[in-house]
Motif scaffolding. Structure first.
Motif: not given
Length: 76
Positions: A12, A22, A46
């Motif tokens: 991410f 996030g 992530w």
């Protein structure tokens, strides 16, 4: 983030995400799945895969978490 597609192992933050975005993603995904997800559940990575693993082990969310995700809450 300006991307149409993400692979299960795409990070991410490497894709341009930041910490605020996030948290929004975790809140929305958790709300849609009815789970209480935390950033600490994801560890270092992530990715879509790490979010799926975190969601599987996350406790059920209460009404407040679901409302925070923009989903309809219980009748008032």
């Amino acid at each position: 983030l300006g991307h149409d597609r993400f692979g299960r192992d795409d990070d991410f933050f490497d894709a341009g995400g930041d910490s605020l975005a996030g948290m929004e993603v975790l809140l929305r995904v958790g709300g849609l799945l009815g789970r209480r997800m935390a950033a600490t559940d994801l560890g270092e990575a992530w990715t879509v895969a790490s979010m799926a693993r975190a969601a599987e082990g996350a406790p059920d969310a209460g009404a407040f978490e679901v409302l925070g995700a923009g989903l309809p809450g219980p009748p008032v």
